[in-house]
Design a protein around this motif. Sequence first.
Motif, PDB file in Angstrom:
ATOM      1  N   GLY A 175      15.018  17.716  26.453  1.00  0.00           N
ATOM      2  CA  GLY A 175      14.088  16.588  26.423  1.00  0.00           C
ATOM      3  C   GLY A 175      14.596  15.422  25.599  1.00  0.00           C
ATOM      4  O   GLY A 175      15.557  15.555  24.851  1.00  0.00           O
ATOM      5  N   ALA A 176      13.937  14.262  25.743  1.00  0.00           N
ATOM      6  CA  ALA A 176      14.348  13.047  25.038  1.00  0.00           C
ATOM      7  C   ALA A 176      14.126  13.166  23.528  1.00  0.00           C
ATOM      8  O   ALA A 176      14.882  12.619  22.745  1.00  0.00           O
ATOM      9  CB  ALA A 176      13.596  11.844  25.585  1.00  0.00           C
ATOM     10  N   SER A 177      13.059  13.869  23.148  1.00  0.00           N
ATOM     11  CA  SER A 177      12.732  14.047  21.723  1.00  0.00           C
ATOM     12  C   SER A 177      11.575  15.025  21.623  1.00  0.00           C
ATOM     13  O   SER A 177      10.958  15.371  22.633  1.00  0.00           O
ATOM     14  CB  SER A 177      12.295  12.715  21.097  1.00  0.00           C
ATOM     15  OG  SER A 177      11.027  12.333  21.619  1.00  0.00           O
ATOM     16  N   LEU A 178      11.257  15.425  20.397  1.00  0.00           N
ATOM     17  CA  LEU A 178      10.097  16.299  20.225  1.00  0.00           C
ATOM     18  C   LEU A 178       8.813  15.570  20.602  1.00  0.00           C
ATOM     19  O   LEU A 178       7.895  16.163  21.168  1.00  0.00           O
ATOM     20  CB  LEU A 178      10.006  16.775  18.774  1.00  0.00           C
ATOM     21  CG  LEU A 178      11.052  17.790  18.327  1.00  0.00           C
ATOM     22  CD1 LEU A 178      10.731  18.281  16.931  1.00  0.00           C
ATOM     23  CD2 LEU A 178      11.109  18.968  19.284  1.00  0.00           C
ATOM     24  N   LEU A 207      12.713   5.280  27.089  1.00  0.00           N
ATOM     25  CA  LEU A 207      12.170   6.060  28.199  1.00  0.00           C
ATOM     26  C   LEU A 207      10.715   5.678  28.470  1.00  0.00           C
ATOM     27  O   LEU A 207      10.303   5.465  29.618  1.00  0.00           O
ATOM     28  CB  LEU A 207      12.260   7.558  27.871  1.00  0.00           C
ATOM     29  CG  LEU A 207      11.674   8.515  28.913  1.00  0.00           C
ATOM     30  CD1 LEU A 207      12.514   8.501  30.192  1.00  0.00           C
ATOM     31  CD2 LEU A 207      11.591   9.936  28.357  1.00  0.00           C
ATOM     32  N   LEU A 208       9.948   5.563  27.390  1.00  0.00           N
ATOM     33  CA  LEU A 208       8.529   5.252  27.521  1.00  0.00           C
ATOM     34  C   LEU A 208       8.328   3.870  28.145  1.00  0.00           C
ATOM     35  O   LEU A 208       7.463   3.680  29.004  1.00  0.00           O
ATOM     36  CB  LEU A 208       7.867   5.311  26.136  1.00  0.00           C
ATOM     37  CG  LEU A 208       6.355   5.333  26.160  1.00  0.00           C
ATOM     38  CD1 LEU A 208       5.854   6.686  26.638  1.00  0.00           C
ATOM     39  CD2 LEU A 208       5.788   5.029  24.783  1.00  0.00           C
ATOM     40  N   LEU A 220       5.672  12.549  37.133  1.00  0.00           N
ATOM     41  CA  LEU A 220       6.297  12.893  35.850  1.00  0.00           C
ATOM     42  C   LEU A 220       7.773  13.233  36.027  1.00  0.00           C
ATOM     43  O   LEU A 220       8.614  12.856  35.207  1.00  0.00           O
ATOM     44  CB  LEU A 220       5.550  14.064  35.194  1.00  0.00           C
ATOM     45  CG  LEU A 220       4.114  13.759  34.755  1.00  0.00           C
ATOM     46  CD1 LEU A 220       3.394  15.046  34.335  1.00  0.00           C
ATOM     47  CD2 LEU A 220       4.089  12.742  33.601  1.00  0.00           C
ATOM     48  N   ARG A 221       8.088  13.941  37.103  1.00  0.00           N
ATOM     49  CA  ARG A 221       9.491  14.247  37.407  1.00  0.00           C
ATOM     50  C   ARG A 221      10.299  12.962  37.560  1.00  0.00           C
ATOM     51  O   ARG A 221      11.382  12.819  37.006  1.00  0.00           O
ATOM     52  CB  ARG A 221       9.585  15.014  38.734  1.00  0.00           C
ATOM     53  CG  ARG A 221       9.055  16.417  38.711  1.00  0.00           C
ATOM     54  CD  ARG A 221      10.182  17.409  38.496  1.00  0.00           C
ATOM     55  NE  ARG A 221       9.792  18.778  38.782  1.00  0.00           N
ATOM     56  CZ  ARG A 221       9.262  19.609  37.883  1.00  0.00           C
ATOM     57  NH1 ARG A 221       9.020  19.202  36.662  1.00  0.00           N
ATOM     58  NH2 ARG A 221       8.957  20.848  38.223  1.00  0.00           N
ATOM     59  N   GLU A 222       9.727  12.029  38.353  1.00  0.00           N
ATOM     60  CA  GLU A 222      10.412  10.784  38.705  1.00  0.00           C
ATOM     61  C   GLU A 222      10.620   9.870  37.490  1.00  0.00           C
ATOM     62  O   GLU A 222      11.671   9.280  37.328  1.00  0.00           O
ATOM     63  CB  GLU A 222       9.563  10.071  39.788  1.00  0.00           C
ATOM     64  CG  GLU A 222       9.949   8.638  40.118  1.00  0.00           C
ATOM     65  CD  GLU A 222      11.250   8.561  40.901  1.00  0.00           C
ATOM     66  OE1 GLU A 222      11.650   9.581  41.499  1.00  0.00           O
ATOM     67  OE2 GLU A 222      11.867   7.478  40.882  1.00  0.00           O
ATOM     68  N   HIS A 223       9.584   9.776  36.632  1.00  0.00           N
ATOM     69  CA  HIS A 223       9.633   8.793  35.546  1.00  0.00           C
ATOM     70  C   HIS A 223      10.036   9.355  34.188  1.00  0.00           C
ATOM     71  O   HIS A 223      10.440   8.600  33.309  1.00  0.00           O
ATOM     72  CB  HIS A 223       8.278   8.081  35.416  1.00  0.00           C
ATOM     73  CG  HIS A 223       7.946   7.233  36.608  1.00  0.00           C
ATOM     74  ND1 HIS A 223       7.272   7.729  37.702  1.00  0.00           N
ATOM     75  CD2 HIS A 223       8.235   5.948  36.894  1.00  0.00           C
ATOM     76  CE1 HIS A 223       7.133   6.757  38.603  1.00  0.00           C
ATOM     77  NE2 HIS A 223       7.713   5.672  38.143  1.00  0.00           N
ATOM     78  N   ILE A 224       9.886  10.662  33.994  1.00  0.00           N
ATOM     79  CA  ILE A 224      10.168  11.253  32.679  1.00  0.00           C
ATOM     80  C   ILE A 224      11.181  12.412  32.778  1.00  0.00           C
ATOM     81  O   ILE A 224      12.268  12.351  32.211  1.00  0.00           O
ATOM     82  CB  ILE A 224       8.886  11.817  32.005  1.00  0.00           C
ATOM     83  CG1 ILE A 224       7.747  10.785  32.013  1.00  0.00           C
ATOM     84  CG2 ILE A 224       9.193  12.342  30.600  1.00  0.00           C
ATOM     85  CD1 ILE A 224       7.724   9.812  30.877  1.00  0.00           C
ATOM     86  N   HIS A 225      10.778  13.479  33.475  1.00  0.00           N
ATOM     87  CA  HIS A 225      11.503  14.754  33.378  1.00  0.00           C
ATOM     88  C   HIS A 225      12.968  14.644  33.765  1.00  0.00           C
ATOM     89  O   HIS A 225      13.846  15.152  33.069  1.00  0.00           O
ATOM     90  CB  HIS A 225      10.848  15.813  34.270  1.00  0.00           C
ATOM     91  CG  HIS A 225       9.436  16.126  33.904  1.00  0.00           C
ATOM     92  ND1 HIS A 225       8.638  16.964  34.658  1.00  0.00           N
ATOM     93  CD2 HIS A 225       8.660  15.732  32.852  1.00  0.00           C
ATOM     94  CE1 HIS A 225       7.441  17.063  34.095  1.00  0.00           C
ATOM     95  NE2 HIS A 225       7.428  16.318  33.011  1.00  0.00           N
ATOM     96  N   ARG A 226      13.251  14.020  34.890  1.00  0.00           N
ATOM     97  CA  ARG A 226      14.609  14.093  35.433  1.00  0.00           C
ATOM     98  C   ARG A 226      15.647  13.468  34.510  1.00  0.00           C
ATOM     99  O   ARG A 226      16.817  13.810  34.558  1.00  0.00           O
ATOM    100  CB  ARG A 226      14.674  13.453  36.822  1.00  0.00           C
ATOM    101  CG  ARG A 226      14.517  11.935  36.859  1.00  0.00           C
ATOM    102  CD  ARG A 226      14.461  11.475  38.315  1.00  0.00           C
ATOM    103  NE  ARG A 226      14.144  10.075  38.440  1.00  0.00           N
ATOM    104  CZ  ARG A 226      15.046   9.143  38.794  1.00  0.00           C
ATOM    105  NH1 ARG A 226      16.286   9.484  39.054  1.00  0.00           N
ATOM    106  NH2 ARG A 226      14.668   7.893  38.897  1.00  0.00           N
ATOM    107  N   TYR A 227      15.203  12.538  33.644  1.00  0.00           N
ATOM    108  CA  TYR A 227      16.147  11.847  32.769  1.00  0.00           C
ATOM    109  C   TYR A 227      16.627  12.691  31.589  1.00  0.00           C
ATOM    110  O   TYR A 227      17.540  12.262  30.877  1.00  0.00           O
ATOM    111  CB  TYR A 227      15.541  10.539  32.246  1.00  0.00           C
ATOM    112  CG  TYR A 227      15.337   9.514  33.335  1.00  0.00           C
ATOM    113  CD1 TYR A 227      16.435   8.997  34.019  1.00  0.00           C
ATOM    114  CD2 TYR A 227      14.067   9.080  33.698  1.00  0.00           C
ATOM    115  CE1 TYR A 227      16.264   8.063  35.029  1.00  0.00           C
ATOM    116  CE2 TYR A 227      13.886   8.143  34.704  1.00  0.00           C
ATOM    117  CZ  TYR A 227      14.988   7.637  35.372  1.00  0.00           C
ATOM    118  OH  TYR A 227      14.826   6.723  36.366  1.00  0.00           O
ATOM    119  N   GLY A 228      16.013  13.862  31.363  1.00  0.00           N
ATOM    120  CA  GLY A 228      16.451  14.677  30.228  1.00  0.00           C
ATOM    121  C   GLY A 228      16.487  13.842  28.960  1.00  0.00           C
ATOM    122  O   GLY A 228      15.526  13.138  28.642  1.00  0.00           O
TER     123      GLY A 228
END
Length: 510
Positions: free
Chosen positions: A297-300, A482-483, A466-474
């Motif tokens: 993930g990007a961060s905690l 990211l936000l 969520l996959r498209e905008h957050i998850h896939r970017y790791g």
Amino acid sequence: MTDFTQVPSDAFQQLRRRVAEITRYGAAMAVLGWDQETYMPPKGAAARARQLSALAQLVHRLSTEPQVGEWLAQAEADMQAQGWDPDGDPARFLKVARREYDRATKVPTEWVAEFSRLTSEAQHRWKEARQRQDFALFAPYLRRIVEMRREYAEFFAPYDHIYDPLLDAFEPGMKTATVQALFARLREAQVALLQAIMARPQVDDAFLYRPFPVERQKAFVRQVLAAMGFDFQRGRLDESAHPFTTGFSVDDVRLTTRYKETDFFGQAFYSSLHEMGHGLYGQGVDPAYEETPLAGGASLGVHESQSRLWENLVGRSRAYVTWLLPRLQQAFPGVVDDVSVDAFYRGVNKVQPSLIRTEADEVTYNLHIMLRLDLEIALLEGAVDVDDLPRVWNERMEADLGVRPRNDAEGVLQDIHWSMGSLGYFPTYALGNVMSAQIWQALRRDIPNLEAQIQAGQFADLLAWLREHIHRYGSKFEPLELLERATGAELHAEPYLEYLRTKYGEIYGL
Ligand code: ZN
């Protein structure tokens, strides 16, 4: 999909192979750690500690060898010379690898060894102090931890604030001043909201504590998680004393929960939704990032935004409860047949100021976090002495939450984090809450009938967003970047405050 093996730089390829090797050992450590918390018999502890320590040393050596620094520098030079896209995956690979290498090599080995000894002793002392409700037993260890954390910050000088290097370890790129400004806004509004709620009649949630047979709880939770999108072909749900999520690859993500017959919702149900939020993030990272620094993930804080979103924004919404209740009544005949959707919704959203952070509701949770952040900063700055902590803690609890600990175990000694030396960790919990509401606002804009979908038990569009905008970017983008990409706005408090005011204003008739 990026094929990292095609990046035209020998140094990059050497680095990539080394990172992949380290990741495999890291995954093996994660398997051992997961097993330790779930299935390992108690007497396996000593051997397991040796196994984990051997792998940790191997990983440390492979990560910090001078050769790694040379590959990194040469790959960065190749990137400059060849003009790689700074937003492209290979450039971001190097950026994250550089951050991790610097973090691992700037801190002297002797410091790490001493800190490890100190915190291991401190954890024993903390347990004993908590048991005896006596902060004084733990105070000398905390004093030394604060001193060593000041030394740690100096390894990363210059900085704007001494807390920045500590925060950065959990929230890359986040500044103390940003968090302080955000929290000041939240605190004022959340304290006012809490006081208004406390002046109103309390809601009844007694039915939540009726007995729900544990074997049926297990089947029901599994069924709900599968319906919401957790892939059991690429993950598991097991039991542990404290719920957590870990993962060994994008195709193997492990959740845990715990069951208690008379507290289904406080223990198993909502903690499973929470861990599932972490798990869906883990299952959603671009498979091309496997065994690169961009996996994970990007961060905690961003991770917590995902767990909180599924637990609270979805799981405690009226639409979700409308879908859930008939299924619950069917799975547990006779237990909650007399409870209406409205009563259930109010029950799972009851606001009750409490002494213990982990039991806090949505309105009070951040107030617990702000207290810890302010104390951590005051300790590092020397503005508060360790010996004064219990007094300062209790006064602040009374001012913000209207409750006062009767002893140190209910107060300053309740969390394990400080004894582990984890200063800088707490704010990520509240940042996750704030981010979750901002993401939710963007989701509702993009999926206008989101509530109707949830009420019909359809979660596919939500998960796809969520996959498209957050998850896939790791971890390709830092949290704030990211936000902003996902929501079109900088991190700000208003969506969370708006969410709380609307929801709890309706529930409590404000
Ligand atoms: Zn979490």
